[in-house]
Design an enzyme around this catalytic site. Structure first.
Site, PDB file in Angstrom:
ATOM      1  N   LYS A   9       0.836  -1.197   0.000  1.00 41.85           N
ATOM      2  CA  LYS A   9       0.000   0.000   0.000  1.00 41.85           C
ATOM      3  C   LYS A   9       0.879   1.258   0.000  1.00 41.85           C
ATOM      4  O   LYS A   9       2.095   1.180   0.226  1.00 41.85           O
ATOM      5  CB  LYS A   9      -0.926  -0.038   1.219  1.00 41.85           C
ATOM      6  CG  LYS A   9      -1.944  -1.185   1.180  1.00 41.85           C
ATOM      7  CD  LYS A   9      -2.878  -1.130   2.393  1.00 41.85           C
ATOM      8  CE  LYS A   9      -3.918  -2.234   2.339  1.00 41.85           C
ATOM      9  NZ  LYS A   9      -4.843  -2.165   3.502  1.00 41.85           N
ATOM     10  N   TYR A  49     -12.380  -2.953  -3.647  1.00 46.19           N
ATOM     11  CA  TYR A  49     -12.966  -2.889  -2.301  1.00 46.19           C
ATOM     12  C   TYR A  49     -14.491  -2.937  -2.348  1.00 46.19           C
ATOM     13  O   TYR A  49     -15.149  -2.365  -1.489  1.00 46.19           O
ATOM     14  CB  TYR A  49     -12.486  -1.630  -1.583  1.00 46.19           C
ATOM     15  CG  TYR A  49     -11.088  -1.733  -1.002  1.00 46.19           C
ATOM     16  CD1 TYR A  49     -10.722  -2.810  -0.182  1.00 46.19           C
ATOM     17  CD2 TYR A  49     -10.126  -0.757  -1.253  1.00 46.19           C
ATOM     18  CE1 TYR A  49      -9.440  -2.908   0.357  1.00 46.19           C
ATOM     19  CE2 TYR A  49      -8.845  -0.854  -0.709  1.00 46.19           C
ATOM     20  CZ  TYR A  49      -8.511  -1.931   0.095  1.00 46.19           C
ATOM     21  OH  TYR A  49      -7.247  -2.024   0.633  1.00 46.19           O
ATOM     22  N   ASN A 116      -1.778   0.004   6.988  1.00 45.91           N
ATOM     23  CA  ASN A 116      -1.293  -1.295   7.461  1.00 45.91           C
ATOM     24  C   ASN A 116      -0.456  -2.021   6.397  1.00 45.91           C
ATOM     25  O   ASN A 116      -0.345  -3.237   6.401  1.00 45.91           O
ATOM     26  CB  ASN A 116      -2.455  -2.162   7.975  1.00 45.91           C
ATOM     27  CG  ASN A 116      -3.495  -2.443   6.910  1.00 45.91           C
ATOM     28  OD1 ASN A 116      -3.348  -2.021   5.760  1.00 45.91           O
ATOM     29  ND2 ASN A 116      -4.528  -3.173   7.261  1.00 45.91           N
ATOM     30  N   HIS A 119      -1.912  -5.473   1.423  1.00 49.39           N
ATOM     31  CA  HIS A 119      -3.174  -6.172   1.194  1.00 49.39           C
ATOM     32  C   HIS A 119      -2.858  -7.572   0.691  1.00 49.39           C
ATOM     33  O   HIS A 119      -1.927  -7.757  -0.084  1.00 49.39           O
ATOM     34  CB  HIS A 119      -4.025  -5.458   0.138  1.00 49.39           C
ATOM     35  CG  HIS A 119      -5.118  -6.326  -0.407  1.00 49.39           C
ATOM     36  ND1 HIS A 119      -6.322  -6.485   0.239  1.00 49.39           N
ATOM     37  CD2 HIS A 119      -5.160  -7.138  -1.496  1.00 49.39           C
ATOM     38  CE1 HIS A 119      -7.067  -7.340  -0.451  1.00 49.39           C
ATOM     39  NE2 HIS A 119      -6.386  -7.755  -1.507  1.00 49.39           N
ATOM     40  N   GLU A 130      -9.420 -10.318  -7.836  1.00 50.49           N
ATOM     41  CA  GLU A 130      -8.501  -9.189  -7.653  1.00 50.49           C
ATOM     42  C   GLU A 130      -7.355  -9.217  -8.665  1.00 50.49           C
ATOM     43  O   GLU A 130      -6.925  -8.169  -9.150  1.00 50.49           O
ATOM     44  CB  GLU A 130      -7.951  -9.206  -6.220  1.00 50.49           C
ATOM     45  CG  GLU A 130      -9.035  -8.906  -5.182  1.00 50.49           C
ATOM     46  CD  GLU A 130      -8.585  -9.149  -3.755  1.00 50.49           C
ATOM     47  OE1 GLU A 130      -7.400  -9.513  -3.538  1.00 50.49           O
ATOM     48  OE2 GLU A 130      -9.417  -8.970  -2.842  1.00 50.49           O
TER      49      GLU A 130
HETATM   50  P1  GTP Z   1      -6.680  -6.274   3.344  1.00 49.78           P
HETATM   51  O1  GTP Z   1      -5.677  -7.354   3.104  1.00 49.78           O
HETATM   52  O2  GTP Z   1      -6.140  -4.887   3.052  1.00 49.78           O
HETATM   53  O3  GTP Z   1      -8.011  -6.535   2.673  1.00 49.78           O
HETATM   54  O4  GTP Z   1      -6.898  -6.239   4.905  1.00 49.78           O
HETATM   55  P2  GTP Z   1      -7.871  -7.124   5.773  1.00 49.78           P
HETATM   56  O5  GTP Z   1      -8.504  -8.207   4.956  1.00 49.78           O
HETATM   57  O6  GTP Z   1      -7.102  -7.490   6.986  1.00 49.78           O
HETATM   58  O7  GTP Z   1      -8.957  -6.037   6.176  1.00 49.78           O
HETATM   59  P3  GTP Z   1     -10.390  -5.713   5.530  1.00 49.78           P
HETATM   60  O8  GTP Z   1     -10.552  -6.385   4.198  1.00 49.78           O
HETATM   61  O9  GTP Z   1     -11.416  -5.916   6.576  1.00 49.78           O
HETATM   62  O10 GTP Z   1     -10.266  -4.135   5.303  1.00 49.78           O
HETATM   63  C1  GTP Z   1      -9.588  -3.631   4.173  1.00 49.78           C
HETATM   64  C2  GTP Z   1      -8.730  -2.482   4.598  1.00 49.78           C
HETATM   65  O11 GTP Z   1      -9.554  -1.410   5.026  1.00 49.78           O
HETATM   66  C3  GTP Z   1      -7.825  -2.770   5.793  1.00 49.78           C
HETATM   67  O12 GTP Z   1      -6.622  -3.375   5.424  1.00 49.78           O
HETATM   68  C4  GTP Z   1      -7.595  -1.383   6.327  1.00 49.78           C
HETATM   69  O13 GTP Z   1      -6.592  -0.697   5.551  1.00 49.78           O
HETATM   70  C5  GTP Z   1      -8.929  -0.709   6.086  1.00 49.78           C
HETATM   71  N1  GTP Z   1      -9.822  -0.815   7.235  1.00 49.78           N
HETATM   72  C6  GTP Z   1     -10.481  -1.915   7.677  1.00 49.78           C
HETATM   73  N2  GTP Z   1     -11.241  -1.646   8.746  1.00 49.78           N
HETATM   74  C7  GTP Z   1     -11.068  -0.320   8.989  1.00 49.78           C
HETATM   75  C8  GTP Z   1     -11.590   0.570   9.967  1.00 49.78           C
HETATM   76  O14 GTP Z   1     -12.370   0.206  10.845  1.00 49.78           O
HETATM   77  N3  GTP Z   1     -11.151   1.865   9.884  1.00 49.78           N
HETATM   78  C9  GTP Z   1     -10.304   2.297   8.925  1.00 49.78           C
HETATM   79  N4  GTP Z   1      -9.911   3.575   8.907  1.00 49.78           N
HETATM   80  N5  GTP Z   1      -9.782   1.484   7.988  1.00 49.78           N
HETATM   81  C10 GTP Z   1     -10.161   0.195   8.015  1.00 49.78           C
HETATM   82 MG    MG Z   2      -9.568  -7.840   3.109  1.00 52.59          MG
END
Ligand code: GTP
Ligand code: MG
Length: 136
Positions: A9, A49, A116, A119, A130
């Site tokens: 990212k 997303y 973070n 992805h 994806e």
């Molecule tokens: P990815 O591998 O990036 O998809 O991460 P993940 O699968 O661990 O998380 P998820 O798919 O639930 O969310 C996608 C991304 O959205 C996360 O990696 C974060 O960067 C962001 N994100 C998720 N939850 C939150 C939240 O509550 N607040 C904010 N600001 N960002 C969030």
């Molecule tokens: Mg995810």
């Protein structure tokens, strides 16, 4: 065998951690099969997303993903989808375990879990979807 989409990212690229992150994935034993530096578009991110459209963090997340260049990669290997997610660590870098990419390189920079670093696809179906979005 299996393939997964990995994104470094914008925070990972901006902090010059791309090489360190990709090196960890390779060191675990997965094979890099595609690699590209990309500037995402709103359209690509909306597709990527789609499961998060409408959530309160969706717009800030898209803005963050548009804030700078990213690196998109495809890694291959048996169980690479679960293996990469294990290596990436928990979504929230504050609590991600030491030894993981997010646990070792990440922290809360004021936006909790948004920055973070990486992805990784979360299933065979999302990996196929994806990879089709980021690579032709
Ligand atoms: P990815 O591998 O990036 O998809 O991460 P993940 O699968 O661990 O998380 P998820 O798919 O639930 O969310 C996608 C991304 O959205 C996360 O990696 C974060 O960067 C962001 N994100 C998720 N939850 C939150 C939240 O509550 N607040 C904010 N600001 N960002 C969030
Ligand atoms: Mg995810």
């Amino acid at each position: 065998t299996e393939r997964t989409l990995v994104l470094v990212k914008p925070d990972g690229v901006a902090r010059n951690l791309t090489g360190a992150i990709l090196a960890r994935v390779e060191a675990k034993g997965y094979t890099l099969v595609q690699l590209e530096m990309v500037n995402a578009t709103r359209q690509v991110l909306e597709a990527h997303y789609e499961e998060h459209v409408g959530k309160p963090f969706y717009e800030p997340l898209v803005d963050f993903m548009l804030s700078g260049p990213m690196v998109a990669a495809i890694f291959e290997g048996d169980s690479v989808i679960a293996g990469f997610r294990s290596l990436a660590g928990a979504t929230d870098p504050t609590v991600a375990a030491p030894g993981t990419i997010r646990g070792d390189f990440g922290r809360d920079w004021g936006l909790k879990v948004q920055q973070n670093l990486v992805h990784g696809s979360d299933s065979v179906l999302s990996a196929e979807r994806e990879i089709g979005i980021w690579f032709d």
